[in-house]
Design a protein around this motif. Structure first.
Motif, mmCIF file in Angstrom:
data_model
loop_
_atom_site.group_PDB
_atom_site.id
_atom_site.type_symbol
_atom_site.label_atom_id
_atom_site.label_comp_id
_atom_site.label_asym_id
_atom_site.label_seq_id
_atom_site.Cartn_x
_atom_site.Cartn_y
_atom_site.Cartn_z
ATOM 1 N N SER A 227 53.574 31.139 -8.988
ATOM 2 C CA SER A 227 54.454 30.168 -9.644
ATOM 3 C C SER A 227 53.815 29.579 -10.902
ATOM 4 N N ARG A 228 52.515 29.661 -11.000
ATOM 5 C CA ARG A 228 51.798 29.146 -12.164
ATOM 6 C C ARG A 228 51.500 30.230 -13.195
ATOM 7 N N GLY A 229 52.109 31.389 -12.989
ATOM 8 C CA GLY A 229 51.991 32.451 -13.972
ATOM 9 C C GLY A 229 50.750 33.317 -13.848
ATOM 10 N N ILE A 230 50.042 33.192 -12.750
ATOM 11 C CA ILE A 230 48.872 34.040 -12.535
ATOM 12 C C ILE A 230 49.380 35.444 -12.199
ATOM 13 N N SER A 231 48.830 36.439 -12.855
ATOM 14 C CA SER A 231 49.314 37.804 -12.649
ATOM 15 C C SER A 231 49.010 38.290 -11.237
ATOM 16 N N GLN A 232 49.859 39.196 -10.773
ATOM 17 C CA GLN A 232 49.652 39.779 -9.451
ATOM 18 C C GLN A 232 48.327 40.525 -9.386
ATOM 19 N N ARG A 233 47.918 41.128 -10.483
ATOM 20 C CA ARG A 233 46.651 41.841 -10.531
ATOM 21 C C ARG A 233 45.479 40.891 -10.261
ATOM 22 N N ILE A 234 45.531 39.711 -10.881
ATOM 23 C CA ILE A 234 44.461 38.733 -10.691
ATOM 24 C C ILE A 234 44.486 38.177 -9.269
ATOM 25 N N ILE A 235 45.689 37.879 -8.764
ATOM 26 C CA ILE A 235 45.806 37.389 -7.379
ATOM 27 C C ILE A 235 45.243 38.430 -6.417
ATOM 28 N N ALA A 236 45.581 39.689 -6.648
ATOM 29 C CA ALA A 236 45.096 40.771 -5.786
ATOM 30 C C ALA A 236 43.576 40.842 -5.809
ATOM 31 N N LYS A 237 43.009 40.729 -6.999
ATOM 32 C CA LYS A 237 41.547 40.786 -7.122
ATOM 33 C C LYS A 237 40.902 39.630 -6.357
ATOM 34 N N ARG B 13 59.345 34.351 -1.665
ATOM 35 C CA ARG B 13 60.179 34.078 -2.852
ATOM 36 C C ARG B 13 60.679 32.634 -2.829
ATOM 37 N N LYS B 14 61.034 32.152 -1.640
ATOM 38 C CA LYS B 14 61.479 30.759 -1.508
ATOM 39 C C LYS B 14 60.343 29.800 -1.847
ATOM 40 N N MET B 15 59.133 30.114 -1.378
ATOM 41 C CA MET B 15 57.976 29.264 -1.685
ATOM 42 C C MET B 15 57.692 29.248 -3.185
ATOM 43 N N GLU C 89 60.239 27.038 -4.858
ATOM 44 C CA GLU C 89 59.941 25.625 -4.591
ATOM 45 C C GLU C 89 58.770 25.143 -5.448
ATOM 46 N N GLU C 90 57.725 25.969 -5.563
ATOM 47 C CA GLU C 90 56.577 25.615 -6.404
ATOM 48 C C GLU C 90 56.989 25.494 -7.870
ATOM 49 N N GLU C 91 57.827 26.409 -8.329
ATOM 50 C CA GLU C 91 58.310 26.344 -9.714
ATOM 51 C C GLU C 91 59.107 25.070 -9.950
ATOM 52 N N ASN C 92 59.948 24.705 -8.980
ATOM 53 C CA ASN C 92 60.741 23.478 -9.111
ATOM 54 C C ASN C 92 59.857 22.240 -9.165
ATOM 55 N N ILE C 93 58.789 22.237 -8.392
ATOM 56 C CA ILE C 93 57.838 21.121 -8.431
ATOM 57 C C ILE C 93 57.211 21.025 -9.822
ATOM 58 N N LEU C 94 56.792 22.160 -10.381
ATOM 59 C CA LEU C 94 56.183 22.167 -11.715
ATOM 60 C C LEU C 94 57.162 21.682 -12.776
#
Length: 95
Positions: A20-30, A49-51, A54-59
């Protein structure tokens, strides 16, 4: 990490939070020691996807509140006005 560990709510929440904070999937995977396709597959699960939503809405809500506070802060308004005036003068000089 094996696939069953990704079924744990804390891991799903971590993935949602980072995504939700724009961190790439590649970085999350690493960070989690897995592959980008695994993160993609997890991120597509309805509960994740729901989480993420929700995180995006909080931001978005936090950003709106911060902007409103800045808009109402007289010191910030004065600083913004000075910067804007300076930029307009520079723009006029370039014309």
């Amino acid at each position: 990490m094996n696939r069953s560990k990704f079924d744990l709510p804390p891991i799903k929440m971590l993935i949602a939070h980072r995504a939700s904070r724009g961190i790439s999937q590649r970085i999350i995977a690493k960070e989690l020691g897995t592959s980008q396709p695994t993160i993609s597959r997890i991120a597509r699960h309805p509960d994740v996807r729901k989480m993420i939503k929700e995180e995006e809405n909080i931001l978005i809500r936090q950003a709106k509140e911060t902007l409103e506070q800045l808009r109402n802060d007289p010191i910030i308004r004065l600083q913004f006005r000075k910067v804007l005036e300076k930029e307009l003068l520079n723009f006029r000089k370039r014309l």
